[in-house]
Structures are given as structure tokens and as C-alpha cells.
Write a protein that holds these residues in place. Structure first.
Motif, PDB file in Angstrom:
ATOM      1  N   GLN A   1       0.728   7.625   0.222  1.00  0.00           N
ATOM      2  CA  GLN A   1      -0.264   8.434  -0.246  1.00  0.00           C
ATOM      3  C   GLN A   1      -1.890   7.915   0.101  1.00  0.00           C
ATOM      4  O   GLN A   1      -2.677   9.047   0.201  1.00  0.00           O
ATOM      5  CB  GLN A   1      -0.132   8.823  -1.631  1.00  0.00           C
ATOM      6  N   PHE A   2      -1.874   6.968   0.266  1.00  0.00           N
ATOM      7  CA  PHE A   2      -3.268   6.509   0.530  1.00  0.00           C
ATOM      8  C   PHE A   2      -3.926   6.590   1.682  1.00  0.00           C
ATOM      9  O   PHE A   2      -3.116   5.956   2.902  1.00  0.00           O
ATOM     10  CB  PHE A   2      -3.621   5.240  -0.132  1.00  0.00           C
ATOM     11  N   LYS A   3      -4.719   7.368   1.885  1.00  0.00           N
ATOM     12  CA  LYS A   3      -5.493   7.557   3.569  1.00  0.00           C
ATOM     13  C   LYS A   3      -6.214   6.276   3.914  1.00  0.00           C
ATOM     14  O   LYS A   3      -7.175   5.979   3.197  1.00  0.00           O
ATOM     15  CB  LYS A   3      -6.357   8.805   3.469  1.00  0.00           C
ATOM     16  N   LEU A   4      -5.758   6.002   5.209  1.00  0.00           N
ATOM     17  CA  LEU A   4      -6.680   4.703   5.676  1.00  0.00           C
ATOM     18  C   LEU A   4      -8.141   5.175   5.821  1.00  0.00           C
ATOM     19  O   LEU A   4      -8.357   6.391   6.278  1.00  0.00           O
ATOM     20  CB  LEU A   4      -6.111   4.311   7.009  1.00  0.00           C
TER      21      LEU A   4
ATOM     22  N   ILE B   1       0.673  -1.124  -0.126  1.00  0.00           N
ATOM     23  CA  ILE B   1       0.078   0.106   0.037  1.00  0.00           C
ATOM     24  C   ILE B   1       0.771   1.044   0.062  1.00  0.00           C
ATOM     25  O   ILE B   1       1.703   1.351   0.793  1.00  0.00           O
ATOM     26  CB  ILE B   1      -0.821   0.052   1.323  1.00  0.00           C
ATOM     27  N   ASP B   2       0.683   2.179  -1.043  1.00  0.00           N
ATOM     28  CA  ASP B   2       1.285   3.505  -1.054  1.00  0.00           C
ATOM     29  C   ASP B   2       1.264   4.396   0.243  1.00  0.00           C
ATOM     30  O   ASP B   2       0.070   4.416   0.670  1.00  0.00           O
ATOM     31  CB  ASP B   2       0.582   4.122  -2.325  1.00  0.00           C
TER      32      ASP B   2
END
Lengths: 137, 137, 137, 137, 137, 137
Positions: free
Chosen positions: D128-131, D125-126
Motif C-alpha cells: 500500500q505504500f507509494k514509492l 515494505i507494504d
């Protein structure tokens, strides 16, 4: 609400018929199955899906029969009756014998079992196992 | 509650070691992975699971590599990370090249897509598709 | 076996860069995520997957946000952590508020529950329910 | 063992009828479907399930049609034929056109495909991805 | 976009604290887990979910431990790591011994295997099997 | 391609009849169901599967009825209609009352719901939860 549910060859537009013809030529069949007739309600979807399947299922590093076996394995795991019937038939056409079928099902069954055993026990992945290609860091 | 989570070879009973030895001899490895060490908490389970795997994964009508590819296909569809790592590694050992890997994943992905398309459209199974062996009437 | 796991822009062929550029232009971003970098190991796969996504996720009868919500619903049901993170982020960018997020999750949860209740009770489908388009006879 | 499988309005207790009446009033229908008739075998289950559905499916930050589309997406992914028929019908009643239906299915199919591609490649998972909300630390 | 991800007791409204208190009193614990803290972002969801769980998991015709075993079986089959950890812990608290745990996992594994064998072979349901309660005609 | 789909007792080899006899003796029935008749196409598969089931489903730390309830829970979650019919019938034979059935389904439904809520919110596992036995470090 009524819809044309399946697009028969006789009723198809030229755009759709072009895809139907390509399917039959590629698969050496003389009929179009219900899946494609359903997809044909949207010619763009029909085209995109067929082009993908055509590319993906063509013999390559894996031969055509192996690809069908994989397709069956996914379809059984996903419990998709249409796909099981369709791809089991296809696999037989491409050379799957009864012995191969039984071994295929045995592997599918066992894989589903050990998938869950490992999950229930929450087993940690061993260092020695290589992550697949494209895993990232 | 404390438990011995993984049964190391050094701590294993003779019964468990016999299975460990057979695993290593059959797979030509010199180590036991965490899955088997977890199963070994119950020797009967370890034995039964290993005997099944040994029988099912032996080369037969389908060769060993094909069986691993099927195992990966099921494990990916089931989202089992341990099994994906374990069986992808195993497939590489048995001859899976990067090209084969990519084709395998492409088929798995496409099969999952068409499984759902056919389900969403509730497509009826064509008469021409042969039900698998053992379907019954 | 070593592989190039993720194809960075700097290392990409012209063919791959063309797709990367199109992704960034279409999505109005200035970076490429790990999923695309993984797919790029096979330029044909990258191109086919991107072209499909581009077509399917473009606003149409359903707007872009609605399509992301559906994508999240599938990803949660399939337990795909990468996709949950990626598409939840995307949905937020396209306008999903916290209130929408909570309602989305509530529907996903409830649908999973009633899917199983109906299955456990083996409830027969009512005549009044119309089968989806393309169902066939 | 015999059981009363479906509780018809005519045979229902006052407690069950009260729920049936509320379902029909809320949904503006004049009949009760088999799912509710099955749940009614246990009035507490019927009441709890209906109250949850009523709350969750009421228009809010997401409108009623969007909620049905999400429900269909989950039901297709879970391969639940009853729910697919029931909620596709419901979505049509709430305004889903054939064009929306096709786009919905295309997204569901593609999401299932990319869920598995990302899983097979074990993509990380990058950053930049918001959980999602409520993820915890 | 930032959110309060988990609602701590100290920061909770009176409405949420009332539910937290009921959870702790019912379960005889002195802490609230992350799942409930996540649900608490929407007090209506928290209340509805807790009331359902409280009703469903109360000892009845099935005792509390049996219900936890069933919960684990579903969670393993669905590959939900949070739920596996949470409900396995809960089952241990309610009396699950290591022997019970191993038998539970063995059944889950075997059920997953035979589910797929029967599906792959498309076996027709025998007349002698009674459909569950509420099946309808 | 034609195959003998189900192996009837009258047509079975001595090897297969021996297993059939053991199934009937163990289960106190006088008939063989379609699942076993399908497996019997490969006597090794029939024997291995029956021996596993026999071992796993025997009363132990968990009694026979509890094991059937778990089997139903998995089968419902996996949407396997054959197994739902077969194991629900079996559970009734072993003492499952209508009240138990309804509670069982309620737990299955709720577990499927919370499995997805926790997944959609990506809730982090609390420190206090003990990982199952055999988790490894």
C-alpha cells in the motif's frame, strides 16, 4: 530569545520532580544529569522518554550490563560524545572491566569495517541466513 | 570488464583454502558464506580480515553471544542488511532467544533516539561522566 | 528457529488488538502495516512505541504535515527504505504536493552536502549562533 | 603548510565580495559567517554553493521556516554541530518558538528510533505504500 | 496521486533536453541514467545539480579517476546502493582496475574501523595535527 | 576506576615498543600519536591494527596520497574529527596541495548530496551499471 535551558531540581515543578525522583531511585544516584534536565523543559517528553528508558534498560532476557554495552556500541557508531561518556560510565558502574571495554571497542570497530566491505562489494545475502524475527514476507 | 566475483572452494588456491578450512573449523560449519568468497579475490585481504575476526570474536572477557549482539547493534545502526542477516543468524546459533532479540532491538532503537535528542539539544557533558579508557588529556 | 513474524489482527491478543484499533482510529485507516505487526510480537513494545508516536506526531505547534516532512528528512538521511516509503505516503495523504516533495528533497540533499563541507573544513562555530534550547553551560 | 583559512570581507576579491553582498542582502544580515568565509577560499565553490542554497531555501511550496526545520533535522541526524547551531539560530529568526523546537526534536528522535526498529526487524515494505516520485520501475 | 516518475528524452522539454545533451556530450555516453531522469521532474533542480557535478567532477588538481574513487568511498560509507553501482561503473570506465578496486575497499573498510576506535576511546587530537584549511580560530 | 589511558613510549613494554618503532620507521616520524598510544593498552589490538594499516596504506595500485584522500573522504562522511585532523595532515605530508584539498571537499560534499537525492527519490538502479566485483548472483 532566552530560555531556561536546564531545569534544576530546585526549580522543577512537582510533575518534573516526580520523574527526577524516580530516575534517582531507579538508578541509585543522587543527582540528575544534563540530558534529563534538558528533556525536562517539556514534562511530557521527560516522562515519556524516562518511562521508555526505564522499561527498555531494565534487566530481562539481557542483563543490565549487556544492555549498556549495546548502548555504547550504538553511541560510538553514531559518534555521540555525550552518550559515549554517559553510557561508558554507566557500564563501568554495572561491572564493565577494562578488558571488557577493549573487547567491546574491538568488536565495534571490526563490525564497522565489515559492514562497509560487504557494502562496497555489494555481496548478495546467502540463503542460509535467517532473516530476523518480524521480517514479513 | 569481467571478474571472478566469488571464489568457490573448488576453485580456490591452496592459500585461500587454508583460510576457508580455518573458518569452517573455528565456526563449526561446513560451508563458506558469500562475504568470505568475495574477500577471497585478494588472499591477503581474506587472511587479514579472517585473522582479525577470529581474534576479536573469540570468547574473552565478553562471551561469544554478547559479541554477536554488539555486532548486530552496529549493523542495524549502519543499516547493513547483509550483516544484519548474517549476524542475527549467528546470534541465534550462539543462544539468542526471541526475547533477547526483542530486547536487543528495543535498546538499539532507544539508543538511536536519545543519541539524537542529546545532539539536537546540544547537551553539555556532565563532569561526573568518566571518559573512556585511552581518552588522553 | 521459527517465529511468528507478523502478528495479524485475526491472530492478535485482546491487548494487541486494542492498540491496533487505536492506530486505525487515530490514523483513519482500516489496515495495520507490517511495522506495527512486527512490533506486536512484544505487546509492551507495541504499546510504548505507539503511544510515543501518537503523542509526538499529533498536530501541535507544528502541524501534522510538517512533522511528516521532518520524518521523511530523517529517514532519507538514514537511508531507511521502509520509512521513506511509509512516511512519503503519509505525507502525501496529509497534503504534500509534488512541488513540496521536490523542495523537500532538494533541502535534504543540500543539507547533507553543507553538513560535510563544514565538517571537512572543520569550521569553528560563530559566536553569533545561539545554541539550541537546553544546551547547558 | 599555512593557508588563509577564512576570507574576511576586507581581504576579499571583488568576485567574492559580490557573493558576500548578495548573501547579506538576501538574508538581511550585516555579517558573513565562518562557513561562507571558508568556502570563499575557492570563489567558484563559494558562488556555486551560495547560488544553490539561495535557490533551494527560498520560500516556495514550502515556506522558509519549514525548510529550516528540515535542515535542522538533517543536521541533527548527521551530528553536525556547526549546522545545528547555525540553522537552529536561523529557524528562531524565521519564527521557530520553543514549543516548535521541542516538537521538532521529538520527531527527529522518534524517527531515528523507528528507522532502526524497522531495520533491525528487516520489515518488508507494504504494497500500500507509494514509492516517492521519480522512483522508476 | 500519480506522477511522471522518470522524464524520458522523448518526452522532455527543450530545457531538459539541453541538459541531457550536455550530460551525454560531457560524459561521452548515448543514454541518460535514472538519476538524471528523476531530477528532470524539476528542470531547475536538474540544471543546478548537473552544473555542480560537471564543475566538481572535471579533472583538475585531482584527476577524474581519483574523483570517482572518492565518490565511491562516500557512497559506500553512506550505504547508497544506486551510487555504488553507478560510480563503481564510472570508475571502471575511467581506468579503475580490479587491483585498485580491492585496495579502495580495503581503505574504506579500515577507515570506518579506525574512525570508530578513535571515537570509542574518545582520543584527544594531538597538537601536531594541522586542522584543515578554512578551520577558523 | 582509574586506567592508564595512553601508553607513552617510556612506559611501554618491549612488545609495544617494537610496534611503536615500526610505526615510526614506516612513517618516517619520531613520535607516536594518541591513537596508537590508546590502542597500546591492549598490545594484541595495537599489533593487529598497525599490521592492517601498514598493509592497507602501503602504495600499491593506488598511491599513498590517493589512499589518504580516500581516508579523509570516509572520515569527513563519518564526522570523525580526530581522523580528519590526522589524515588531512598526513595527506598534506604526502603532497596534497590546497587546490587538491578544495576539490576533495567539493567531491565529498556533492557525493553526500546526490547519495541522498537518489535515496529520497528511491531511484531504481539502471541495468547498464555493473555491480562491483564480488557482488555474487
Amino acid at each position: 530569545m532566552t530560555t531556561n535551558t536546564l531545569v534544576e531540581y530546585a526549580d522543577a515543578s512537582a510533575e518534573v520532580r516526580a520523574v527526577y525522583d524516580d530516575i534517582m531511585a531507579t538508578r541509585k544516584t543522587d543527582w540528575i544529569n544534563n540530558f534529563w534536565k534538558a528533556m525536562a523543559q517539556d514534562p511530557a517528553t521527560l516522562k515519556r522518554t524516562w518511562e521508555s528508558i526505564k522499561q527498555i534498560m531494565a534487566p530481562g532476557a539481557l542483563d543490565a550490563l549487556t544492555k549498556e554495552l549495546i548502548y555504547v556500541a550504538v553511541s560510538v557508531t553514531n559518534n555521540c560524545n555525550y552518550c559515549i561518556a554517559s553510557h561508558t560510565t554507566s557500564a563501568v558502574k554495572k561491572g564493565m572491566t577494562p578488558a571488557m571495554f577493549k573487547e567491546l571497542q574491538a568488536v565495534i570497530g571490526m563490525a564497522n569495517e565489515t559492514n562497509k566491505l560487504v557494502t562496497g562489494y555489494q555481496v548478495v545475502i546467502d540463503e542460509q541466513f535467517k532473516l530476523p524475527f518480524g521480517a514479513g514476507k
